[in-house]
Write an enzyme that holds these catalytic residues in place. Structure first.
Site, PDB file in Angstrom:
ATOM      1  N   HIS A   1      -9.813  -4.649  11.484  1.00  0.00           N
ATOM      2  CA  HIS A   1     -10.515  -4.542  10.202  1.00  0.00           C
ATOM      3  C   HIS A   1     -11.808  -3.730  10.297  1.00  0.00           C
ATOM      4  O   HIS A   1     -12.632  -3.770   9.386  1.00  0.00           O
ATOM      5  CB  HIS A   1     -10.857  -5.926   9.651  1.00  0.00           C
TER       6      HIS A   1
ATOM      7  N   GLU B   1       0.806  -1.223   0.000  1.00  0.00           N
ATOM      8  CA  GLU B   1       0.000   0.000   0.000  1.00  0.00           C
ATOM      9  C   GLU B   1       0.839   1.273   0.000  1.00  0.00           C
ATOM     10  O   GLU B   1       0.547   2.225  -0.722  1.00  0.00           O
ATOM     11  CB  GLU B   1      -0.948   0.021   1.198  1.00  0.00           C
TER      12      GLU B   1
END
Ligand code: TPP
Ligand code: MG
Lengths: 351, 441
Positions: B246, B177
């Site tokens: 998450h 990322e």
């Protein structure tokens, strides 16, 4: 199964822990495991397999929620490595962590109850499949962010070096994770500081739906630490004896204060990435071929048969494993949900 | 006899279509055999047998839609058990079709412009369509991220885009990322218009430095010479039982940063109209989607030019007693609360913020001047949250119109727990909103 017989020849072990580049001197002539130890490995692998199958079943019944990443197919990796570790050595991994926990000796009951989000789980239901820890068994999680555990594992090694003890830490991560920037930063730090850190890339060929060839230009992940002089070898992760042999070398290297060591393990996951993966990126034939020709449990069993282990002994192991797994599933359903007051605890250490 | 149940195949699945049986009654089943194909909201999945035996009865015929999770779909006779073959496929009555979110119907104010006829569309399709339309219109727009191309998107948002635009413009990245976000920002500085998909915004934290230090500040640092036309998009906030790492709402994190625009759509029209605007915008835009909304259906204008302005809120429901301010999935929660309140004689006005930065405070203030009360609703944490900001601005601008202190409804101030009962206690529900309103009305 001719292939399995061929695989089981102990003299091949050293060859299987193939070495390249900077790893050339890391090869040993480790023989195969003695019968008792191999039997133990067989039992541990079978426990993980049956545990994961049960977890998959409970997920299908809606008793487990969220993400659930099964380890089926990869059992030989953690079991082989764990057999080479000593008391006090640490383990850390990603979210595909149930097998690692069972291998470190964490109880099936506590793991399964965490999967169902119950009070009896290792994190009292607050962590779930991806986040479990055991201080007692030196298992440091259970991490959901791809690659994050690699820096953390390097820190575990740092703490051992700092204290001057002779412990080693094992940091597991996937082929997909191996491209994350912090992995390379960690390699440099560990090599620079000569940290006793065993890095294990569990190369199961795919990071979610992306094959390793599509994710990295590195053709040999075992050499990803080469720029920093980190020795690395490729190991057959479908063979628990090869795993153990390679791990012994890595552990000896780290304990001797020679710095980090890298194992690239060639393994395979039989199931989808998580429960909701349609797995269109690989063929059924590919999966079937690995299952029938390379399965780690079948391979160990075949070798044990060669060593004279009889049907009754296998049956006894089977029964024991079944009992443990069934007990864990029962416990995971009867353990109560955490008390609502648990929502507000464990945010900060209260003094 | 073992009963095979309809399995849950994803965190959000409650029902699915039994598309195909791959085994017939009388077949011997081994563990690992593929029994059937099941279509979920995301994909078609193969279901493998766990138990061994003989397929004795099929209880749900292939082609049946809306089969609820845990419905018995077949029976397996054990290896030793007698096989009473009864090939009588019984179709289970389909459960009611996917929930169509409450349309703001009669009470809504007119849009900024009347876009004419509309049709039902899922949020997922709306996002995909928005990207496709803008990519057709502008060759400098491209999509990049993990699993966006060959896999068709981890949440199937980019379905079909690789086929239409090819691998040069729909690019699978490794799990890096920080690296690919930086690369996209560099490409944007040089004039391209990247859309960066984060599999979820939780993983954008790996790329935070480039989003803030590189994307948000370049225009300023270069004295206006060099901008950064880029969209960072993906699901934000809690999904279902995926635990603390998450499940996080980043609205206030990004909302804090000058140099960014932050958009958080609720309906399909929001998603389509605002994503098109975001792609065209010459600035970095953070586009916060929600996984649970992806499968929901809303009416969306069919006009090919349909686009919405960034920075404009929408009054979804007109009311007089209290103003409810929400964004993303919490708009639905606020709407539900408004209905419950209406039954108690309280008419709530519901404002869908749509954009969090720049904030359309004028619309909020105009409403509060009418209702004299405000309750903000957000999924994220309260501390320095969006509700704190909205309420502070209301206090600054129309303190004298308030008849009661502003109230915040928000997620519990804890990392999100995994356990089902605790998760429920941590995320705002409609009855929390009703209770909050009842405290001040
Ligand atoms: C930083 C980050 N990016 C993306 C994800 C989503 N994700 C979860 S697992 C995964 C694939 C990882 O593959 P690999 O490292 O090979 O491990 P495996 O699942 O094969 O064990 C991805 C992309 C994540 N959890 N964290
Ligand atoms: Mg992998």
């Amino acid at each position: 199964m001719a292939q399995a017989a061929e695989r089981a020849k102990p003299a091949d072990k050293a060859k299987r822990a193939k070495s390249r580049g900077v790893a050339a001197k890391a090869v040993s002539n480790q023989p195969g495991l003695p019968k008792e130890q191999l039997l133990r490995g067989y039992r541990d692998m079978l426990l993980i397999r049956r545990f994961e199958e049960k977890a998959g079943q409970l997920y299908g019944m809606g008793l487990i929620g969220g993400f659930c990443h099964l380890y089926i197919g990869q059992e030989a990796v953690v079991v082989g490595i764990q057999m080479a570790l000593g008391e006090g050595d640490e383990v850390i991994t990603s979210y595909r962590d149930h097998g690692h926990m069972l291998a470190t000796g964490m109880e099936a009951r506590g793991v399964m109850a965490e999967l169902t989000g119950r009070e009896g789980g290792y994190s009292r239901g607050k962590g779930g499949s991806m986040h479990m820890f055991s201080k007692e068994r030196n298992f440091f999680g259970g991490h959901g962010i791809v690659g994050a555990q690699v820096s953390l594992g390097t820190g575990l090694a740092f703490s051992n070096a700092y204290r001057g003890n002779d412990r080693v830490s094992v940091t597991y991560f996937g082929d997909g994770a191996s491209s994350q920037g912090q992995v390379f930063e960690s390699f440099n730090l560990a090599a620079l500081m000569k940290l006793p850190c065993i890095y294990v890339i569990e190369n199961n060929k795919y990071g979610m739906g992306t094959s390793v060839e599509r994710a990295t230009a590195s053709h040999d992940l075992s050499q990803n630490g080469a720029p920093w002089g980190i020795p690395g070898v490729q190991v057959d992760g479908m063979d628990v004896e090869a795993m153990h042999a390679a791990a012994e070398i890595a552990v000896a290297h780290c304990r001797a204060g020679k710095g980090p060591y890298l194992l690239e393990v060639k393994t395979y996951r039989y199931r989808g990435h998580s429960m909701s993966d349609p797995a269109r990126y690989r063929s059924r034939e590919e999966v079937q071929k690995m299952r029938t020709e390379r399965d780690c449990i079948e391979g160990a069993r075949h070798r044990l048969e060669g060593l004279g282990v009889d049907e009754a002994a296998f049956k006894a192991i089977d029964d024991e494993v079944k009992r443990i797994v069934q007990d864990s599933a029962d416990f995971a359903q009867s353990s109560p949900e955490p008390d609502p007051s648990q929502l507000w605890t464990d945010i900060l250490v209260e003094r | 006899m073992t009963v095979i149940l309809m399995p849950a195949l994803s965190p959000t699945m409650t029902e699915g279509k039994l598309s195909r049986w791959l085994k017939n009654v009388g077949d011997t089943i081994k563990a690992g055999d593929v029994l059937a194909e099941i279509e979920t909201d995301k994909a078609t999945m193969e279901v493998e047998a766990v138990d061994e035996g003989t397929l004795a009865r099929i209880l749900v015929a292939e082609g049946t839609e809306g089969v609820a999770v845990n419905t018995p779909i077949a029976e397996l006779a054990g290896e030793d058990g007698s096989v009473s073959v009864a090939p009588l496929p019984v179709a289970v009555a389909p459960v009611a079709a996917a929930v169509v979110a409450v349309a703001p119907a009669a009470k809504a104010l007119p849009e900024d412009r009347d876009w004419g006829p509309s049709a039902p569309l899922t949020v997922r399709e709306a996002l995909r369509d928005a990207m496709a339309i803008e990519m057709r219109a502008d060759g400098d727009v491209f999509l990049m991220g993990e699993e966006v191309a060959q896999y068709q998107g981890a949440y199937k948002i980019s379905q079909g885009l690789l086929d239409e635009f090819g691998p040069k413009r729909v690019i699978d990245t490794p799990i890096t990322e920080h690296g690919f976000a930086g690369m996209a920002v560099g490409a944007a500085m040089n004039g391209l218009k990247p859309i960066v998909e984060f599999m979820t915004f939780n993983f954008a934290m790996q790329a935070m430095d480039h989003i803030i230090n590189s994307a948000a500040k370049t225009l300023y640092m270069s004295g206006g010479q060099m901008g950064c036309p880029i969209v960072f998009r993906g699901p934000n906030g809690a999904a279902s039982r995926v635990a603390a790492q998450h499940s996080q709402c980043y609205a206030s994190w990004y909302g804090h940063v000058p140099g960014l625009k932050v958009v958080a759509p609720w309906s399909s029209a929001d998603a389509k109209g605002l994503l098109r605007a975001a792609i065209r915008d010459p600035n970095p835009v953070i586009f916060l989607e929600n996984e649970i909304l992806y499968g929901q259906t809303f009416e969306c204008p069919t006009d090919p030019d349909f686009v919405l302005p960034i920075g404009k809120a929408k009054v979804e429901r007109v009311g007089t007693h209290v103003t409810l301010v929400a964004f993303s999935i919490m708009v639905g929660v606020a709407m539900k609360a408004a209905e419950a309140l209406a039954e108690q004689g309280i008419e709530a006005e519901v404002i869908n913020l749509r954009t969090l930065r720049p904030l359309d405070i004028d619309t909020v203030v105009a409403s509060v001047k009418k209702t004299n009360r405000i309750v903000t609703v957000e999924e994220g944490w309260p501390y320095a949250g969006i509700g704190a900001e909205v309420n502070m601005q209301v206090i600054e601008q129309c303190f004298d119109w308030l008849d009661a202190p502003p109230v915040r409804v928000h997620g519990a101030d804890v990392p999100l727990p995994y356990a089902a009962n605790l998760e429920k206690l941590a995320l705002p529900q409609a009855d929390w909103v009703v209770a909050a309103v009842r405290r001040i009305v």
